[in-house]
Motif scaffolding. Structure first.
Motif, mmCIF file in Angstrom:
data_model
loop_
_atom_site.group_PDB
_atom_site.id
_atom_site.type_symbol
_atom_site.label_atom_id
_atom_site.label_comp_id
_atom_site.label_asym_id
_atom_site.label_seq_id
_atom_site.Cartn_x
_atom_site.Cartn_y
_atom_site.Cartn_z
ATOM 1 N N HIS A 158 0.839 -1.139 0.013
ATOM 2 C CA HIS A 158 0.020 -0.070 -0.004
ATOM 3 C C HIS A 158 0.737 1.379 0.010
ATOM 4 O O HIS A 158 1.982 1.331 0.652
ATOM 5 C CB HIS A 158 -0.774 0.003 1.257
ATOM 6 N N THR A 196 -4.553 -4.143 -2.113
ATOM 7 C CA THR A 196 -5.633 -3.321 -2.461
ATOM 8 C C THR A 196 -6.051 -3.915 -3.932
ATOM 9 O O THR A 196 -7.458 -3.864 -3.900
ATOM 10 C CB THR A 196 -5.063 -1.645 -2.397
ATOM 11 N N TYR A 243 -6.839 -5.415 5.097
ATOM 12 C CA TYR A 243 -7.834 -6.110 4.482
ATOM 13 C C TYR A 243 -8.197 -7.508 4.759
ATOM 14 O O TYR A 243 -9.128 -7.707 5.075
ATOM 15 C CB TYR A 243 -7.637 -6.073 2.687
#
Length: 535
Positions: free
Chosen positions: A184, A276, A304
């Motif tokens: 990320h 992501t 996540y």
């Protein structure tokens, strides 16, 4: 009513009357919108909002009920609604009603978790919830801990900050961060904010950081600090210690020069459990072994994927997670909380010591000696709302197995959606298994044009659906079967009740949009034929 306060014995009455206005306005706005997104694009949405709400600072007020009715209705009409099954672009979940209701209580009570005298009960609730979540991540650690954060970005920032401070405490002049190309962006931003060198980025074939990390760490070897001697603890069967790892403990010992004349730089490897773009999980056990062999620490961004731990069936996908010294874990993704609801778990409460801070008006020494808890070292923030309240209400309402069942539903829905894509004659799925609950696909027509034209068609299909307010699908660049990086439509399925029929309709809509956009064309060719169609 306009100046009534929300708290106290009488605040609930005033709040109840205004809450009914808000709920009506939410329903009216959603009805007018009629889909997952307002139609017309950014310009039309902005014009409608401004027309409804101007002036935002009137000379004389309109009253609480009118203001709520107008503003809430306008924002609801112009909202992207994750409760609509066709709103699938992002890690943007529909919050559970129980969580939203608890958040209303948090707003009314308005405790601030920077001192005990502002949040006496909320502080205890946070302590209990963070202990439970830390134990979920580190079931074998004797004293794990966790912080409530605003989300993955803050959690990753604090994780890198703590690693930097450990490196400094060991006498090292710097910390090197190593991450995969799919990490990320908050990891690189955190390194920049903290004044660290640019992270070393390792290629991720197939979207995952693989044990080729070994070569990257070997190249850094002249600059790294050897691991401290292991502690004489009995390894848990099958646990990270059995693989030669000190589970989740700092690898930074007293430093000496790793090579003559070269500065020693401890290394923090950042792995990802749920990328992501694709929802992929790095091979955590292998990465943990590689990191330990090179004396590096491991941080896992599981913003996540962390909630997979709620499911007995899915938790093994995160094997090796407790080898990390710290873990990012979000509950406003696969936890169905209103934003914000982030967690940073650490393997030992002592690892949070660098966050300690003394401010006499909040945590004076003599107050601490008298038994008042110190909350200031639980965050980088000072004023901090009680996001733990909605988390606690949800955990109690559903329990671990109830949350696990919702996570399993989303994972199963992604597999069902992937099968529907595979069966659709006008669409093609990115080869390979879907990520956690993310599926990448594109119109088959995107593969028929000149180079670059297919990606342009995919982008136009997405923008057409957005402009019409019909569907909110994301975009991601990822490798195809031949190794070429292509643009894909992205569906991230976080709706806890979406059905197969809901998902099939979204695919038909995307295919029809591709037909309306037309055949792919080479971009920017001066004499290329122009195909009319809605934009």
């Amino acid at each position: 009513m306009d100046t009534a306060v929300a708290g106290g014995a009488h605040g609930a009455y005033a709040l109840g009357k205004l809450t009914s206005v808000v709920l009506d306005a939410l329903a009216e706005g959603a009805t007018v919108r009629g889909g997952p997104l307002p139609g017309g694009g950014p310009g039309a949405v902005a014009a409608r909002l401004r027309a409804a709400c101007a002036p935002v600072l009137p000379e004389h007020g309109t009253g609480a009920e009118e203001a709520l009715r107008t503003v809430v209705r306008a924002v609801a009409e112009g909202a992207a609604d994750p409760a609509d099954p066709w709103c699938t672009a992002h890690l943007h979940c529909p919050p559970l009603a129980v969580a939203a209701a608890a958040d209303l209580a948090a707003a009314a009570l308005n405790p601030s978790l920077d001192s005990w005298d502002q949040a006496p009960a909320a502080a205890v609730l946070e302590q209990e919830v963070t202990a439970a979540l830390a134990a979920l991540v580190y079931p074998r650690a004797p004293a794990p801990d966790a912080l409530i954060t605003s989300g993955g970005t803050e959690s990753n920032l604090v994780a890198l900050l703590l690693a930097r401070e450990r490196a400094r405490a060991a006498g090292a002049p710097a910390l090197r961060v190593v991450c995969g190309a799919g990490a990320h962006h908050s990891v690189r931003r955190a390194a920049w904010l903290l004044g660290l060198p640019e992270p070393v980025t390792v290629a991720c074939p197939g979207g995952r950081l693989d044990p080729a990390l070994d070569r990257a760490l070997a190249r850094l070897a002249p600059h790294t600090v050897p691991a401290a001697a292991g502690r004489p603890e009995s390894p848990a069967p099958g646990g990270p210690e059995a693989c030669g790892l000190r589970a989740g403990r700092s690898a930074y010992g007293p430093s000496g020069p790793a090579a003559p004349g070269r500065p020693a730089a401890p290394v923090l490897v950042v792995a990802t459990a749920g990328t992501t773009d694709e929802g992929l999980i790095d091979p955590l056990p292998e990465l943990a072994r590689v990191a330990a062999r090179h004396g590096a620490e491991l941080h896992v961004d599981a913003a996540y994927g962390g909630p997979l731990l709620f499911s007995d069936r899915l938790a093994p996908l995160l094997d090796g997670l407790d080898s990390a010294v710290s873990v990012t874990f979000d509950l406003h993704k696969l936890g169905w909380q209103p934003v914000a609801a982030g967690v940073l778990a650490v393997s030992g409460t002592d690892l949070l010591a660098p966050l300690a801070l003394r401010a006499d008006y909040l945590n004076a020494d003599d107050d601490g000696e008298a038994g008042l808890p110190d909350l200031l070292g639980r965050s980088l923030r000072t004023t901090r709302r009680p996001d733990v309240l909605k988390i606690a209400a949800t955990l109690r309402a559903l329990g671990r197995t109830g949350l696990g069942a919702l996570v399993e539903h989303c994972v199963a829905a992604a597999r069902e959606f992937a099968a529907l894509v595979d069966a659709h004659p006008a669409l093609r799925r990115r080869p390979g298994e879907p990520g956690i609950s993310t599926v990448l696909f594109r119109p088959a027509a995107a593969d028929t044009g000149p180079p670059g034209a297919g990606d342009a068609l995919v982008a136009e299909v997405r923008r057409l659906l957005l402009a019409e307010g019909r569907a909110v699908v994301g975009r991601a660049v990822a490798e195809d079967a031949d190794g070429t990086r292509r643009l894909w439509l992205k569906a991230t399925l976080l709706h806890p009740r979406a059905t197969g029929g809901d998902l099939a309709g979204l695919l038909d809509l995307a295919a029809a949009a591709a037909d309306r956009v037309g055949a792919p064309r080479a971009p920017h060719l001066p004499h290329a034929p122009h195909t009319e169609g809605p934009r």
